[in-house]
Motif scaffolding. Structure first.
Motif, PDB file in Angstrom:
ATOM      1  N   SER A 272      60.278  -9.237  44.043  1.00 40.94           N
ATOM      2  CA  SER A 272      60.940  -8.270  43.167  1.00 40.94           C
ATOM      3  C   SER A 272      62.079  -8.973  42.462  1.00 40.94           C
ATOM      4  CB  SER A 272      61.471  -7.082  43.969  1.00 40.94           C
ATOM      5  OG  SER A 272      62.238  -6.223  43.125  1.00 40.94           O
ATOM      6  N   PHE A 273      62.346  -8.577  41.220  1.00 47.05           N
ATOM      7  CA  PHE A 273      63.443  -9.169  40.465  1.00 47.05           C
ATOM      8  C   PHE A 273      64.708  -8.321  40.538  1.00 47.05           C
ATOM      9  CE2 PHE A 273      61.653 -12.516  37.359  1.00 47.05           C
ATOM     10  CZ  PHE A 273      60.715 -12.943  38.291  1.00 47.05           C
ATOM     11  N   THR A 274      64.695  -7.295  41.378  1.00 47.59           N
ATOM     12  CA  THR A 274      65.892  -6.474  41.557  1.00 47.59           C
ATOM     13  C   THR A 274      65.883  -5.870  42.953  1.00 47.59           C
ATOM     14  OG1 THR A 274      67.250  -4.712  40.568  1.00 47.59           O
ATOM     15  CG2 THR A 274      64.879  -4.342  40.644  1.00 47.59           C
ATOM     16  N   ASP A 321      64.568  -1.464  35.968  1.00 41.76           N
ATOM     17  CA  ASP A 321      63.159  -1.514  36.378  1.00 41.76           C
ATOM     18  C   ASP A 321      62.311  -2.171  35.289  1.00 41.76           C
ATOM     19  OD1 ASP A 321      63.250  -0.461  38.937  1.00 41.76           O
ATOM     20  OD2 ASP A 321      63.000   1.610  38.259  1.00 41.76           O
ATOM     21  N   GLY A 322      62.594  -1.839  34.035  1.00 45.63           N
ATOM     22  CA  GLY A 322      61.862  -2.451  32.940  1.00 45.63           C
ATOM     23  C   GLY A 322      62.070  -3.951  32.899  1.00 45.63           C
ATOM     24  N   PHE A 323      63.323  -4.383  33.064  1.00 41.29           N
ATOM     25  CA  PHE A 323      63.615  -5.817  33.142  1.00 41.29           C
ATOM     26  C   PHE A 323      62.798  -6.467  34.253  1.00 41.29           C
ATOM     27  CE2 PHE A 323      65.808  -8.617  36.108  1.00 41.29           C
ATOM     28  CZ  PHE A 323      65.939  -9.778  35.363  1.00 41.29           C
ATOM     29  N   ALA A 324      62.844  -5.872  35.451  1.00 38.98           N
ATOM     30  CA  ALA A 324      62.179  -6.475  36.599  1.00 38.98           C
ATOM     31  C   ALA A 324      60.669  -6.580  36.393  1.00 38.98           C
ATOM     32  CB  ALA A 324      62.487  -5.654  37.860  1.00 38.98           C
ATOM     33  N   ASP A 325      60.071  -5.544  35.823  1.00 40.61           N
ATOM     34  CA  ASP A 325      58.625  -5.565  35.600  1.00 40.61           C
ATOM     35  C   ASP A 325      58.236  -6.606  34.557  1.00 40.61           C
ATOM     36  OD1 ASP A 325      58.348  -3.550  37.456  1.00 40.61           O
ATOM     37  OD2 ASP A 325      58.157  -1.940  35.965  1.00 40.61           O
ATOM     38  N   VAL A 326      58.962  -6.618  33.454  1.00 41.26           N
ATOM     39  CA  VAL A 326      58.622  -7.523  32.352  1.00 41.26           C
ATOM     40  C   VAL A 326      58.833  -8.975  32.750  1.00 41.26           C
ATOM     41  CG1 VAL A 326      59.361  -8.287  30.059  1.00 41.26           C
ATOM     42  CG2 VAL A 326      59.004  -5.854  30.516  1.00 41.26           C
ATOM     43  N   ARG A 327      59.968  -9.259  33.358  1.00 42.45           N
ATOM     44  CA  ARG A 327      60.257 -10.655  33.679  1.00 42.45           C
ATOM     45  C   ARG A 327      59.424 -11.160  34.847  1.00 42.45           C
ATOM     46  NH1 ARG A 327      60.659 -12.889  29.743  1.00 42.45           N
ATOM     47  NH2 ARG A 327      61.183 -14.744  30.973  1.00 42.45           N
ATOM     48  N   ARG A 328      59.043 -10.288  35.764  1.00 44.17           N
ATOM     49  CA  ARG A 328      58.138 -10.729  36.831  1.00 44.17           C
ATOM     50  C   ARG A 328      56.756 -11.020  36.251  1.00 44.17           C
ATOM     51  NH1 ARG A 328      54.747  -9.230  41.166  1.00 44.17           N
ATOM     52  NH2 ARG A 328      55.112 -10.654  42.928  1.00 44.17           N
ATOM     53  N   ALA A 329      56.310 -10.192  35.305  1.00 45.40           N
ATOM     54  CA  ALA A 329      55.034 -10.469  34.639  1.00 45.40           C
ATOM     55  C   ALA A 329      55.072 -11.823  33.932  1.00 45.40           C
ATOM     56  CB  ALA A 329      54.703  -9.357  33.653  1.00 45.40           C
ATOM     57  N   ALA A 330      56.177 -12.112  33.270  1.00 49.12           N
ATOM     58  CA  ALA A 330      56.328 -13.405  32.614  1.00 49.12           C
ATOM     59  C   ALA A 330      56.344 -14.528  33.639  1.00 49.12           C
ATOM     60  CB  ALA A 330      57.608 -13.420  31.779  1.00 49.12           C
ATOM     61  N   GLY A 331      57.023 -14.309  34.772  1.00 50.22           N
ATOM     62  CA  GLY A 331      57.059 -15.319  35.819  1.00 50.22           C
ATOM     63  C   GLY A 331      55.683 -15.616  36.375  1.00 50.22           C
ATOM     64  N   LEU A 332      54.888 -14.582  36.596  1.00 48.41           N
ATOM     65  CA  LEU A 332      53.534 -14.779  37.112  1.00 48.41           C
ATOM     66  C   LEU A 332      52.664 -15.518  36.097  1.00 48.41           C
ATOM     67  CD1 LEU A 332      53.027 -11.295  38.795  1.00 48.41           C
ATOM     68  CD2 LEU A 332      53.266 -13.498  39.966  1.00 48.41           C
ATOM     69  N   PHE A 333      52.826 -15.194  34.801  1.00 47.73           N
ATOM     70  CA  PHE A 333      52.075 -15.910  33.768  1.00 47.73           C
ATOM     71  C   PHE A 333      52.460 -17.385  33.765  1.00 47.73           C
ATOM     72  CE2 PHE A 333      52.182 -17.836  29.571  1.00 47.73           C
ATOM     73  CZ  PHE A 333      50.831 -17.834  29.254  1.00 47.73           C
ATOM     74  N   ASN A 334      53.750 -17.675  33.791  1.00 48.43           N
ATOM     75  CA  ASN A 334      54.192 -19.063  33.766  1.00 48.43           C
ATOM     76  C   ASN A 334      53.750 -19.818  35.011  1.00 48.43           C
ATOM     77  OD1 ASN A 334      55.682 -19.536  31.262  1.00 48.43           O
ATOM     78  ND2 ASN A 334      57.055 -17.942  31.998  1.00 48.43           N
ATOM     79  N   SER A 335      53.754 -19.142  36.147  1.00 47.07           N
ATOM     80  CA  SER A 335      53.287 -19.781  37.375  1.00 47.07           C
ATOM     81  C   SER A 335      51.812 -20.144  37.265  1.00 47.07           C
ATOM     82  CB  SER A 335      53.527 -18.843  38.567  1.00 47.07           C
ATOM     83  OG  SER A 335      53.053 -19.425  39.770  1.00 47.07           O
ATOM     84  N   GLU A 336      51.012 -19.219  36.738  1.00 45.49           N
ATOM     85  CA  GLU A 336      49.586 -19.484  36.571  1.00 45.49           C
ATOM     86  C   GLU A 336      49.356 -20.612  35.572  1.00 45.49           C
ATOM     87  OE1 GLU A 336      45.491 -19.252  37.021  1.00 45.49           O
ATOM     88  OE2 GLU A 336      47.103 -18.406  38.249  1.00 45.49           O
ATOM     89  N   ALA A 337      50.107 -20.597  34.461  1.00 50.09           N
ATOM     90  CA  ALA A 337      49.963 -21.639  33.446  1.00 50.09           C
ATOM     91  C   ALA A 337      50.345 -23.002  34.009  1.00 50.09           C
ATOM     92  CB  ALA A 337      50.828 -21.303  32.232  1.00 50.09           C
ATOM     93  N   ALA A 386      52.198  -9.302  26.469  1.00 49.50           N
ATOM     94  CA  ALA A 386      52.920  -8.997  25.242  1.00 49.50           C
ATOM     95  C   ALA A 386      54.265  -8.355  25.518  1.00 49.50           C
ATOM     96  CB  ALA A 386      52.066  -8.067  24.359  1.00 49.50           C
ATOM     97  N   VAL A 387      54.319  -7.606  26.614  1.00 49.56           N
ATOM     98  CA  VAL A 387      55.563  -6.922  26.936  1.00 49.56           C
ATOM     99  C   VAL A 387      56.685  -7.893  27.304  1.00 49.56           C
ATOM    100  CG1 VAL A 387      55.090  -6.631  29.400  1.00 49.56           C
ATOM    101  CG2 VAL A 387      56.498  -4.943  28.247  1.00 49.56           C
TER     102      VAL A 387
END
Length: 392
Positions: A272-274, A321-337, A386-387
């Protein structure tokens, strides 16, 4: 207005402080180290255009300061076992450069200057050992008994984040095999190497280990990819580097070594980011750890910082909550990349090595093969949710 505390005075914490001050919020940065700390090594080298735009939005003119000092190379060159398979030189950009390259200590110097102009308060030698949150805010305590009360806190205190640990937030992911050696080398005055980034697959001068050379202001960084069974003392000490460096960059540089470090591959993202009360927001390496392919670490951390400042300024649990969801999604994408890039750079399947060998053989007649060898070590750039609002 409630004060905000930022924990950590690295580039992510400094960026968070700037973003908060740009929104008129009072900010105190707590840093465990003393003010006169030394930060050796280039660490994060690249500040990308998207990041420069974020920083300029926080502190107008800051991007020009950073790019005015940093270096932007225009030639990319890739070799395979001593033979060039890709080379491209880009014209200088008419607007902001796609990136600038400088040592992290210099990036931090510019960020600290901007923070001072913005009125950010710093408390040095403030090692956080306790965190308590409630619906009304957060209290942070230091090892010396001092306490800081705030409406919100941004945890930008790095990979061993004390704030994240105190909140009980787990890091989820994997640890890869093998290690790389990173060496900062000062230019030889009057005999500077060409201003270009060079990646060399299976360099014959170092026993088939892959090597990357990247310029920065005042010198360049060499990244040596070691084999899984290599010993760090054989390649990752300063004496060892003096032995293999001339075969990679030529004579005259073994006495110009500024810094030597080794790193292993962690791909981890915070669960979680928060916190449950939405009063602490994790950013940078406190929230995610990636291999350094594609310069995702600091750039994504600064994107975290900008998003955290926006959420805190909004002042609602929904915004956090929006920050945490968006930035965790970005973190997971970057981890996969980064994982895709790692699979290319350290292939454990024979088919991957065969594909690389075939692409190198075909590159003179099929430029797309050389282009694939050039781009694959950095992982996919596009396809982030995109988010998330961008590459990072």
């Amino acid at each position: 207005m409630e004060p905000v505390v930022v924990v950590g005075a690295g580039p992510v914490g400094l960026s968070a402080a700037l973003g908060l001050r740009a929104r008129g919020l009072p900010v105190t940065v707590l840093e465990a180290d003393p003010e006169d700390r030394e930060r050796p090594g280039s660490r994060a080298l690249f500040v990308h255009r998207e990041t420069l735009r974020l920083l300029d939005g926080m502190s107008p003119g800051l991007a020009a300061e950073i790019t005015g000092y940093g270096r932007t190379w225009h030639t990319r060159r890739t070799l395979y076992r001593g033979r060039e398979v890709y080379s491209r030189t880009f014209p200088p950009p008419s607007g902001p450069p796609p990136f600038t390259s400088l040592r992290q200590v210099d990036t931090e110097r510019f960020l600290r200057g901007a923070c001072a102009r913005a009125g950010v308060e710093f408390v040095w030698g403030a090692r956080v050992t306790g965190v308590r949150t409630c619906d009304e805010g957060v209290t942070l305590t230091g090892e010396d008994g001092r306490a800081w009360n705030a409406g919100y806190a941004v945890a930008a205190d790095g990979a061993r984040s004390a704030v994240r640990r105190e909140l009980g937030i787990a890091m989820e992911g994997t640890r890869g095999e093998g290690f790389h050696v990173v060496v900062d080398v000062a230019d030889v005055p009057g005999a500077e190497l060409p201003l270009e980034r060079v990646f060399h697959y299976e360099h014959p001068g170092v026993g088939g280990r892959s090597v990357m050379r990247v310029p920065f202001t005042g010198g360049f960084q060499v990244d040596l990819q070691c084999f899984d069974d290599d010993r760090e003392e054989a390649y990752g000490t300063e004496d060892a580097v003096r032995r293999w460096l001339p075969s990679v960059v030529g004579d005259g540089y073994d006495g110009r070594i500024l810094w030597v470090s080794t790193y292993r591959f962690l791909r981890k993202v915070a669960a979680s980011f928060t916190d449950p009360h939405r009063r602490v927001l994790l950013a940078g390496e406190a929230a995610h750890l990636f291999p350094p392919f594609g310069a995702r670490g600091m750039n994504s951390g600064i994107a975290d910082a900008a998003a955290a400042a926006e959420a805190i300024a909004a002042g609602t649990a929904e915004a956090v909550d929006g920050f945490a969801d968006v930035r965790r999604a970005a973190g997971l994408f970057n981890s996969e990349a980064a994982g895709i890039a790692l699979g290319h750079l350290r292939p454990h399947r024979r088919i991957v090595r065969l594909r690389q060998r075939a692409a190198a053989a075909l590159a003179p007649v099929l430029p797309s093969c050389g282009s694939w060898l050039e781009h694959a070590p950095y992982g996919p750039r596009h396809g982030a949710p995109a988010v998330a609002g961008g590459k990072y």
